[in-house]
Structure formats: C-alpha cells, structure tokens
Motif scaffolding. Structure first.
Motif, PDB file in Angstrom:
ATOM      1  N   UNK A  35     -15.383  73.655  -1.802  1.00 20.05           N
ATOM      2  CA  UNK A  35     -14.422  73.660  -0.698  1.00 20.05           C
ATOM      3  C   UNK A  35     -13.671  74.988  -0.659  1.00 20.05           C
ATOM      4  N   UNK A  36     -13.432  75.472   0.551  1.00 14.17           N
ATOM      5  CA  UNK A  36     -12.857  76.808   0.715  1.00 14.17           C
ATOM      6  C   UNK A  36     -11.342  76.835   0.587  1.00 14.17           C
ATOM      7  N   UNK A  37     -10.690  75.694   0.748  1.00 15.79           N
ATOM      8  CA  UNK A  37      -9.232  75.646   0.638  1.00 15.79           C
ATOM      9  C   UNK A  37      -8.813  74.443  -0.203  1.00 15.79           C
ATOM     10  N   UNK A  38      -7.598  74.495  -0.698  1.00 14.06           N
ATOM     11  CA  UNK A  38      -7.051  73.377  -1.465  1.00 14.06           C
ATOM     12  C   UNK A  38      -6.938  72.134  -0.583  1.00 14.06           C
ATOM     13  N   UNK A  39      -6.527  72.324   0.671  1.00 17.58           N
ATOM     14  CA  UNK A  39      -6.399  71.190   1.586  1.00 17.58           C
ATOM     15  C   UNK A  39      -7.737  70.487   1.794  1.00 17.58           C
ATOM     16  N   UNK A  40      -8.802  71.255   1.948  1.00 18.25           N
ATOM     17  CA  UNK A  40     -10.122  70.646   2.144  1.00 18.25           C
ATOM     18  C   UNK A  40     -10.569  69.902   0.886  1.00 18.25           C
ATOM     19  N   UNK A  41     -10.272  70.469  -0.272  1.00 25.47           N
ATOM     20  CA  UNK A  41     -10.610  69.813  -1.538  1.00 25.47           C
ATOM     21  C   UNK A  41      -9.860  68.491  -1.666  1.00 25.47           C
ATOM     22  N   UNK A  42      -8.555  68.511  -1.356  1.00 26.90           N
ATOM     23  CA  UNK A  42      -7.751  67.289  -1.433  1.00 26.90           C
ATOM     24  C   UNK A  42      -8.227  66.250  -0.425  1.00 26.90           C
ATOM     25  N   UNK A  43      -8.615  66.709   0.775  1.00 26.55           N
ATOM     26  CA  UNK A  43      -9.075  65.776   1.798  1.00 26.55           C
ATOM     27  C   UNK A  43     -10.370  65.096   1.358  1.00 26.55           C
ATOM     28  N   UNK A  44     -11.244  65.836   0.691  1.00 33.17           N
ATOM     29  CA  UNK A  44     -12.481  65.238   0.188  1.00 33.17           C
ATOM     30  C   UNK A  44     -12.182  64.151  -0.833  1.00 33.17           C
ATOM     31  N   UNK A  45     -11.127  64.327  -1.598  1.00 34.67           N
ATOM     32  CA  UNK A  45     -10.737  63.320  -2.587  1.00 34.67           C
ATOM     33  C   UNK A  45     -10.124  62.093  -1.927  1.00 34.67           C
ATOM     34  N   UNK A  46      -9.070  62.326  -1.158  1.00 30.67           N
ATOM     35  CA  UNK A  46      -8.257  61.202  -0.701  1.00 30.67           C
ATOM     36  C   UNK A  46      -7.946  61.178   0.777  1.00 30.67           C
TER      37      UNK A  46
ATOM     38  N   UNK B   8      -2.119  79.112  -0.974  1.00 30.21           N
ATOM     39  CA  UNK B   8      -3.015  80.281  -0.899  1.00 30.21           C
ATOM     40  C   UNK B   8      -4.475  79.827  -0.823  1.00 30.21           C
ATOM     41  N   UNK B   9      -5.347  80.672  -0.280  1.00 34.26           N
ATOM     42  CA  UNK B   9      -6.762  80.299  -0.152  1.00 34.26           C
ATOM     43  C   UNK B   9      -7.523  80.514  -1.456  1.00 34.26           C
ATOM     44  N   UNK B  10      -8.652  79.816  -1.603  1.00 29.76           N
ATOM     45  CA  UNK B  10      -9.560  80.107  -2.706  1.00 29.76           C
ATOM     46  C   UNK B  10     -10.301  81.430  -2.462  1.00 29.76           C
ATOM     47  N   UNK B  11     -10.502  81.794  -1.191  1.00 31.52           N
ATOM     48  CA  UNK B  11     -11.251  83.000  -0.839  1.00 31.52           C
ATOM     49  C   UNK B  11     -10.275  84.071  -0.350  1.00 31.52           C
ATOM     50  N   UNK B  12     -10.141  85.154  -1.115  1.00 27.85           N
ATOM     51  CA  UNK B  12      -9.279  86.265  -0.720  1.00 27.85           C
ATOM     52  C   UNK B  12     -10.047  87.296   0.113  1.00 27.85           C
ATOM     53  N   UNK B  13     -11.329  87.429  -0.154  1.00 26.53           N
ATOM     54  CA  UNK B  13     -12.201  88.356   0.561  1.00 26.53           C
ATOM     55  C   UNK B  13     -13.615  87.804   0.418  1.00 26.53           C
ATOM     56  N   UNK B  14     -14.604  88.514   0.907  1.00 26.94           N
ATOM     57  CA  UNK B  14     -15.964  87.974   0.966  1.00 26.94           C
ATOM     58  C   UNK B  14     -16.443  87.427  -0.376  1.00 26.94           C
ATOM     59  N   UNK B  15     -16.235  88.189  -1.443  1.00 25.55           N
ATOM     60  CA  UNK B  15     -16.694  87.747  -2.768  1.00 25.55           C
ATOM     61  C   UNK B  15     -15.574  87.880  -3.801  1.00 25.55           C
ATOM     62  N   UNK B  16     -14.364  87.742  -3.314  1.00 22.98           N
ATOM     63  CA  UNK B  16     -13.168  87.800  -4.162  1.00 22.98           C
ATOM     64  C   UNK B  16     -12.458  86.455  -4.061  1.00 22.98           C
ATOM     65  N   UNK B  17     -12.295  85.772  -5.188  1.00 19.88           N
ATOM     66  CA  UNK B  17     -11.812  84.390  -5.198  1.00 19.88           C
ATOM     67  C   UNK B  17     -10.532  84.265  -6.020  1.00 19.88           C
ATOM     68  N   UNK B  18      -9.731  83.263  -5.642  1.00 18.82           N
ATOM     69  CA  UNK B  18      -8.431  83.036  -6.287  1.00 18.82           C
ATOM     70  C   UNK B  18      -8.360  81.599  -6.787  1.00 18.82           C
ATOM     71  N   UNK B  19      -8.548  81.433  -8.077  1.00 17.24           N
ATOM     72  CA  UNK B  19      -8.620  80.102  -8.686  1.00 17.24           C
ATOM     73  C   UNK B  19      -7.271  79.385  -8.699  1.00 17.24           C
TER      74      UNK B  19
END
Length: 514
Positions: free
Chosen positions: A181-192, A455-466
C-alpha cells in the motif's frame, strides 16, 4: 501492533489456509529466476527495528544479487536499547512484545533466540496521593473488585479491543500474498475499512464513551495504560489508543538478552553491510545509460569516523523519523521538494533507571516495604502525578532460580516521566540509591488531535519513508509491518507490477484461484 487470530466467516477462507497458500506463493516466487533488471544497490537509512526489518525484507524480495547497505551512526537497535547496571543489563527502550505480534515472533524463531523467562507481575494504580487499585494475588478477588467498581467494563473493553485486533490481523494475510500500500491510510483501510480511518480522526476518549464506557473507567483504568505506553492521555487518537490497550494484554514477552538482539539478528540474516555513519543528504542524480535513456540514481552523502563520503543507489529506504528534532537530512534536486522535516512533533518520554530502595510511603500506602509486592505502578492523569509509571524491572536475561527482590531491598526500578527527575523528586521516591541512568527518548509522535496529515510511504520514485507508519501507531510490530510493506512496494514498483499495489481484493482473488 498486537494482533489475535480471527475466525473467518462462512464465506471467507480460514486464516490458516490463507497463510499456507501465501507461503506456497512466497516459495514459488523465490524459486523463479531473477529478473534481468534487478537493482544493483539499495540503501537503508537507520538501523533500528524498522531499518533492520526493511533490510531483511528487501533481501527477501530482491534476492541475493543486490547489495544492501544500512547506515546507522549509533548502536544497531535504535530505540531498542539496554543499560548495564552491575553485571546485568536492563531494557531502557521498547521492552515488551504481544504474544500475537506475528512478525516479531517469526524473527525470533528464525534466529533461534529464546524468549526471556517470565516473572510474575502485579499492578497498582496511583493518583498522585494514594493507590486507588492494587492487584491481589487472588484472581477472583481482582474480578470482584473490578465488578464492584466498574461492572463489566473491563471485560467489555477486552472484547472491544479484540474485535479491532481481529480486523488488524488481515494485514498479515495481505502481506503473505505480496500486497502493498502506498499510504498509511490505504494500509489501515485494508485492515479495518472506514472504521479504522475514523479511529484516526477521533480521540480514544470520544470513541470509548460512544461505546458506552464511563468517564470514571476511562480516568481510572484506561488513562494509566495510555500514559505508561505512550506517555499521553486518553485524548490520543482512537487507533493508537487501541494499540495501547492491546499492549496491556496478558502473555507479553521479551527477547532473552534484550529486544535489540532482533535488530542485529535481522542485519545478519539480511547479509547487509553496516556503515557506521550519519546520513547528511540525499540527492537525485541523472546519469546517461548505454541505451541512451537517462537513468536516475540517489546520491547518499554521509559522515563517519573516516570523514565525509557519498555513494549512488538505485533504491533508498529512510527508516528514521523525518520530523523536527529527529533528523537533519537535506533532500536536494527533487521536484516537488521533499521537506527535511514533516509537520508534527515527537513526544518526549524520560526513562530513568534507579538501583535503590523505593519509598513505599511516597505511594500513600502504609503497607510495610517487605510486604509490598507490586511490580508495576501506573498513574492516572491527575495533577499530582509527576510520573507516568514506576516499575520494578528484571534483567534482560533471567537466570535459573531468579526471584525478584522485595521492595525493602535494593533493586532496579524504571521511572517514565515527562521531564527529568529532579534530586528532590528522587529523594521523595527513594530512601537510598547507588545508580541512576537517564535516557531522554523522543520515542513516539504526539498523538493529539486534530490529526496531522500522515507522511507518505513514497517520497520519490524509488525513495521510501518507512516511519510514516508511526503516525498511526508506534511499536516494534508496526515498524516491522511497515518494513515489509515498503519492501513489497519497492519490488512491485521497480518491476512495474501494479496488480498488488493498493488493492483490497485478496479474498476474491483467492476464491477465483481455488
């Protein structure tokens, strides 16, 4: 986050079947030939549980051919740390793991590290003047006391938390099948679904009152749990509040020898190279390629003992908080610009370890110290409470025949507080001491509403923020979940596989395949 096993409804596959099928798919994917355009180098910035888990999962996704380098200027483990007192070590950072934290359990089993031997505990609640509740050695007495004062509120709270955890369990199913999932919100929505997103926008207090819990129960029993786990009141948002309440379940465990061993073990199994250096900047660079199409890389600049240096990477995962007071990494060459610090702040919790004799009269009890067997004193959100908790703690390795000393003898206590303990406060709380160790943690975000944009998981094309996930909830397991999500996301986006990004059709697909 702590998660319990769910019973699937009649139209759904059992969790066991899903995990088994997902395991088969994982084995099948690992056995296929490596794709030709695998990345050459990946950087992970941060060597805490998130960074170590990210390195492990990146190796799992990209295979043996990629070079993975982990940057960490301090000790591997990050906010998992210990302090040596005498001949023993004690946890000063993250100290307990829920029995249903499946990623953490998998890590420990993989490394063959045993769980620390359990030591019985007893809990009391302190309002700044006296103990308002003290757990008895007799289970039935505890039940009767709770029923007398709060009715069935405690049982109802456990059932409410378990219903949320049942839904949270879905993330393991999605990840086993390679969904990301590209965002925290999408990850949470998949859960609950929408319910989990709603929890992020309401306080725990509002949510539980709507569920029928009384303000007295919240003040007396719920607030002490949120204070010991996150140093904050019941006005934190509902999702992290549920995580906090789950952390009060029974069966909590820790790693023998210290939880930081998980990080070093993951680093070993990931076959990563550890670079003891501080990352100062990340810049996007464009280079010509043999095909004539320009290729972009990330230049990571860093400072270590041997001075300044920089290296180019195909993929970078930032696994350290990018918030004020937590990071000073500069990002250059990005359009749109990436901020060096996202909005919001991290909450300070001071962890003080004291080897000494506690003053039980400070707790307002007339009970002799030799008979005071409470190990964990939690506190209410009252004006008179200068501390968040006071706990008698045991070493990270429990030897055979170990027995916790009584309060009348010197032993190690851990105090959580908002501010450092003054000398006067120490003299109030302890009759004597011979060792004090203070650690000031910016341990987790401030979870007060209104909510900050996550904040997003994706900061740039191949730059990610855990660490974006910490704004939903901060825990060892949440970091591990984010690490696997980012590794899957990086793999799918590198190979342009969109079918498992931001999709919630897992059960439909499985039924079709069967």
């Amino acid at each position: 986050m702590a998660v319990r096993h769910a019973t699937m409804n009649a139209r759904s596959l059992s969790l066991r079947a899903l995990l088994f099928l997902g395991l088969c798919q994982t084995i099948s994917r690992a056995s296929t030939p490596e794709l030709q355009d695998q990345p050459q180098k990946i950087a992970v910035v941060g060597g805490g549980i998130g960074g170590a888990a990210a390195a492990f999962y990146l190796r799992q996704e990209f295979g043996a051919g990629v070079k993975i380098e982990v940057f960490e200027p301090d000790a591997v483990g990050g906010r998992l740390a210990t302090v040596k007192i005498g001949t023993q070590e004690y946890e000063t950072g993250g100290s307990v793991i829920h029995p249903l934290n499946l990623h953490m359990k998998h890590f420990v089993e993989l490394m063959g590290v045993p769980q620390r031997r359990p030591v019985p505990t007893k809990v009391a609640i302190f309002n700044g003047k006296e103990l308002t509740f003290e757990e008895s050695d007799w289970f039935i007495i505890n039940v009767l006391r709770m029923l007398w004062r709060y009715g069935f509120s405690l049982l109802r709270m456990q059932m409410w938390v378990e219903s949320l955890l049942d839904r949270f369990m879905r993330i393991y199913q999605y990840q086993q099948y390679g969904y990301s999932f590209t965002t925290v919100d999408r990850l949470l929505h998949a859960m609950g679904g929408d319910g989990f997103l709603a929890l992020m926008n309401r306080t725990l207090e509002e949510t539980m009152i709507d569920e029928g819990f009384s303000q007295v129960f919240l003040n007396d029993m719920v607030a002490p749990i949120t204070r010991v786990n996150y140093g904050q009141s019941v006005r934190i948002h509902g999702f992290v509040g549920a995580v906090s309440l789950a952390g009060a379940d029974s069966g909590l465990w820790a790693v023998d020898g210290g939880n930081k061993r998980v990080c070093s073990g993951l680093m070993y199994h990931s076959k990563s190279d550890l670079i003891s250096a501080k990352v100062t900047s990340i810049a996007v660079k464009v280079r010509p390629s043999k095909t004539g199409t320009p290729t972009s890389f990330y230049e990571v600049s860093y400072v270590g003992e041997s001075g300044s240096a920089h290296s180019l990477y195909d993929i970078v995962v930032v696994a350290t908080p990018l918030h004020q007071g937590m990071s000073d990494i500069a990002f250059s060459g990005f359009s749109p610009p990436i901020p060096s610090a996202f909005p919001g702040r991290y909450h300070q919790t001071v962890s003080t370890l004291i080897h000494g004799v506690v003053n039980v009269s400070y707790l307002g009890t007339a009970e002799p110290a030799s008979q005071f067997t409470v190990s964990d004193v939690l506190t209410t959100d009252s004006e008179g409470c200068a501390i968040n908790s006071l706990s008698s703690i045991d070493p990270v390795h429990i030897p055979e025949g170990y027995k916790r000393p009584p309060a009348s003898q010197p032993k190690v206590w851990k105090v959580f507080s908002q501010e450092p303990l003054s000398q006067d406060r120490l003299q109030e709380m302890f009759l004597s001491w011979d060792f004090v160790s203070e650690t000031q943690w910016l341990a987790y975000p401030s979870y007060r509403l209104p909510p900050r944009k996550t904040p997003p998981f994706i900061l740039h094309r191949r730059l990610y923020y855990l660490n974006a996930v910490e704004w939903a909830a901060s825990s060892m397991e949440m970091s591990a979940i984010a690490a696997r999500n980012v590794a899957l996301l990086a793999h799918h986006r590198w190979h342009r596989q969109k079918s498992k990004i931001d999709q919630e059709d897992l059960h439909t697909r499985i039924r079709t395949e069967l």
